[in-house]
Design a protein around this motif. Structure first.
Motif, PDB file in Angstrom:
ATOM      1  N   ASN A  87      -9.369   0.601  -3.360  1.00  0.00           N
ATOM      2  CA  ASN A  87     -10.483   0.294  -4.245  1.00  0.00           C
ATOM      3  C   ASN A  87     -10.113  -0.761  -5.285  1.00  0.00           C
ATOM      4  O   ASN A  87     -10.768  -1.795  -5.388  1.00  0.00           O
ATOM      5  CB  ASN A  87     -10.956   1.585  -4.926  1.00  0.00           C
ATOM      6  N   CYS A  88      -9.057  -0.533  -6.038  1.00  0.00           N
ATOM      7  CA  CYS A  88      -8.685  -1.494  -7.090  1.00  0.00           C
ATOM      8  C   CYS A  88      -7.621  -2.481  -6.613  1.00  0.00           C
ATOM      9  O   CYS A  88      -7.205  -3.354  -7.361  1.00  0.00           O
ATOM     10  CB  CYS A  88      -8.240  -0.769  -8.356  1.00  0.00           C
ATOM     11  N   CYS A 125      -3.949   1.364  -3.620  1.00  0.00           N
ATOM     12  CA  CYS A 125      -5.338   1.818  -3.687  1.00  0.00           C
ATOM     13  C   CYS A 125      -6.265   0.792  -3.035  1.00  0.00           C
ATOM     14  O   CYS A 125      -6.248  -0.381  -3.399  1.00  0.00           O
ATOM     15  CB  CYS A 125      -5.729   2.030  -5.143  1.00  0.00           C
ATOM     16  N   GLN A 151      -5.162   4.067 -11.898  1.00  0.00           N
ATOM     17  CA  GLN A 151      -5.368   2.727 -12.469  1.00  0.00           C
ATOM     18  C   GLN A 151      -6.568   2.758 -13.412  1.00  0.00           C
ATOM     19  O   GLN A 151      -7.624   3.288 -13.059  1.00  0.00           O
ATOM     20  CB  GLN A 151      -5.613   1.726 -11.328  1.00  0.00           C
ATOM     21  N   VAL A 185     -10.677   6.394  -8.346  1.00  0.00           N
ATOM     22  CA  VAL A 185     -11.299   6.972  -7.149  1.00  0.00           C
ATOM     23  C   VAL A 185     -10.456   8.107  -6.580  1.00  0.00           C
ATOM     24  O   VAL A 185      -9.233   8.141  -6.742  1.00  0.00           O
ATOM     25  CB  VAL A 185     -11.533   5.915  -6.025  1.00  0.00           C
ATOM     26  N   CYS A 214      -6.684   7.873  -8.117  1.00  0.00           N
ATOM     27  CA  CYS A 214      -6.005   6.642  -8.523  1.00  0.00           C
ATOM     28  C   CYS A 214      -5.922   6.596 -10.045  1.00  0.00           C
ATOM     29  O   CYS A 214      -6.923   6.761 -10.738  1.00  0.00           O
ATOM     30  CB  CYS A 214      -6.751   5.420  -7.987  1.00  0.00           C
ATOM     31  N   CYS A 258     -10.368   2.489 -12.457  1.00  0.00           N
ATOM     32  CA  CYS A 258     -10.569   2.798 -11.030  1.00  0.00           C
ATOM     33  C   CYS A 258     -10.872   4.280 -10.877  1.00  0.00           C
ATOM     34  O   CYS A 258     -12.026   4.686 -10.885  1.00  0.00           O
ATOM     35  CB  CYS A 258      -9.359   2.389 -10.201  1.00  0.00           C
TER      36      CYS A 258
HETATM   37 ZN   LIG Z   1      -7.485   2.358  -7.649  1.00  0.00          ZN
END
Ligand SMILES: [Zn+2]
Ligand SMILES: [Zn+2]
Ligand SMILES: [Zn+2]
Ligand SMILES: [Zn+2]
Length: 346
Positions: free
Chosen positions: A31-32, A29, A50, A55, A48, A53
């Motif tokens: 983002n994270c 990912c 996580q 997204v 995602c 997160c």
């Molecule tokens: Zn993520």
């Protein structure tokens, strides 16, 4: 590389595209910054999984062909359908040639691994609109009439795709008397040249010259001619990380930078698995821990008949160079906005 966790509790690894236990899809990912379970959303999206997160993402356009597991943020229209790492490759091998798709795959795999650590460190390789700096870019090319040289020029890293062939690369390694020759190593070395241009040139040249020598005298082409005529200085181990580093201050910088990235990557893995405790703020502690870990890792590799994991000996002049690279990295980390504490460099 560290490992990651699926929602079922099973481990996910850096190249995971699916959990082997619960079959949930997985990916890296943006983002994270973790390899996470990717949860199916109706009608055809992914989210995602996580914690914290969540997204919305989609697969990289290169997923089907080369298994790139880096996800694309659905809000990110900048790179189109490819992930941000794949989008940096300006030239891919000719896929109509048999075997080239496999070469491209292993090249992107190695590149992804190296860029991910750069992201954790906060080292800048993306475009900077404010200062009008373009992103680094990659060209994976084959010899065609004119030979292709692996190298860096003006932000473009060229890799001869022959390097993605294990047999060819091993022949080159033995003929150049190199203790290691790997794709990740090529990327780390060439990125060293890139970061000289981006972080040293016009910023910290004088300081760098004091440590690595004056890159203007002798100039690069004279230095190269001399190196290939007379070979490295016999006592290179007293001051240099490798024989090739003796060629010119730029090569010394790139070789040492490559070794620095090797070290940070291996220490991060070692710490993740509880093998070492390491203070990433203190370069002396990092080098000492890396050397200790290297002794064990080398013996393990020798047990299996493999080349040494850590062939270098880090004498004082090399540690001094490493220290300079560490200050470059920590400064970049501070400016990057990368989350503090990821590698505890802030
Ligand atoms: Zn993520
Ligand atoms: Zn799972
Ligand atoms: Zn990709
Ligand atoms: Zn070089």
């Amino acid at each position: 590389m560290r490992s990651f966790v699926c929602k079922c509790g099973n481990s996910l690894y850096f190249d995971s595209t699916q959990c082997v236990k619960c079959r949930t899809e997985s990916g890296l990912c943006p983002n994270c910054r973790t390899v996470s379970p990717m949860l199916r959303q109706k009608p055809d999206g992914l989210r995602c999984g996580q914690e914290g997160c969540g997204v919305l993402v989609h697969r990289c356009a290169n997923f089907a062909e080369i298994g790139c597991n880096r996800m694309v943020n659905c809000d990110d229209s900048v790179h189109g359908l490819m992930c941000d790492y794949c989008a940096l490759t300006a030239i891919i091998p000719d896929l109509s040639v048999k075997g080239n798709c496999d070469k491209w795959k292993v090249l992107e795999q190695a590149k992804r691994r190296v860029l991910y650590i750069l992201d954790l460190l906060g080292l800048p390789f993306r475009a900077d609109a404010v200062h009008e700096i373009p992103s680094v870019s990659f060209e994976f090319k084959a010899d065609a009439g004119v030979p292709v040289h692996t190298g860096h020029e003006d932000g473009v890293i060229t890799i001869n795709i022959r390097e993605a062939d294990d047999v060819e690369r091993e022949i080159a390694r033995v003929s150049f008397h190199e203790p290691q020759r790997t794709l990740v190593g090529h990327f780390r070395h060439e990125l060293g040249h890139y970061f000289w241009d981006r972080l040293v040139q016009g910023h910290r040249e004088e300081e760098c010259r004091e440590i690595f020598g004056d890159e203007r005298n002798p100039d690069y082409s004279d230095a190269m001619t001399r190196y290939y005529e007379t070979g490295p200085l016999p006592a290179w181990r007293e001051n240099f990380i490798s024989a090739y580093a003796t060629m010119h201050p730029w090569e010394d910088f790139a070789e040492t930078f490559g070794a620095y990235l090797d070290m940070v990557t291996v220490l991060d893995t070692g710490r993740h698995y509880g093998l070492v405790a390491c203070d990433f703020c203190d370069i002396d502690s990092m080098v000492a821990t890396y050397q200790q870990l290297g002794i064990v890792a080398n013996e393990l590799n020798r047990d299996m008949g493999l080349v040494d994991l850590v062939p270098e000996v880090f004498v004082a002049p090399i540690i001094r160079k490493m220290k300079f690279l560490h200050t470059l990295t920590t400064a970049a980390h501070g400016e990057s906005g990368a989350p503090a504490g990821v590698l505890e460099l802030a």
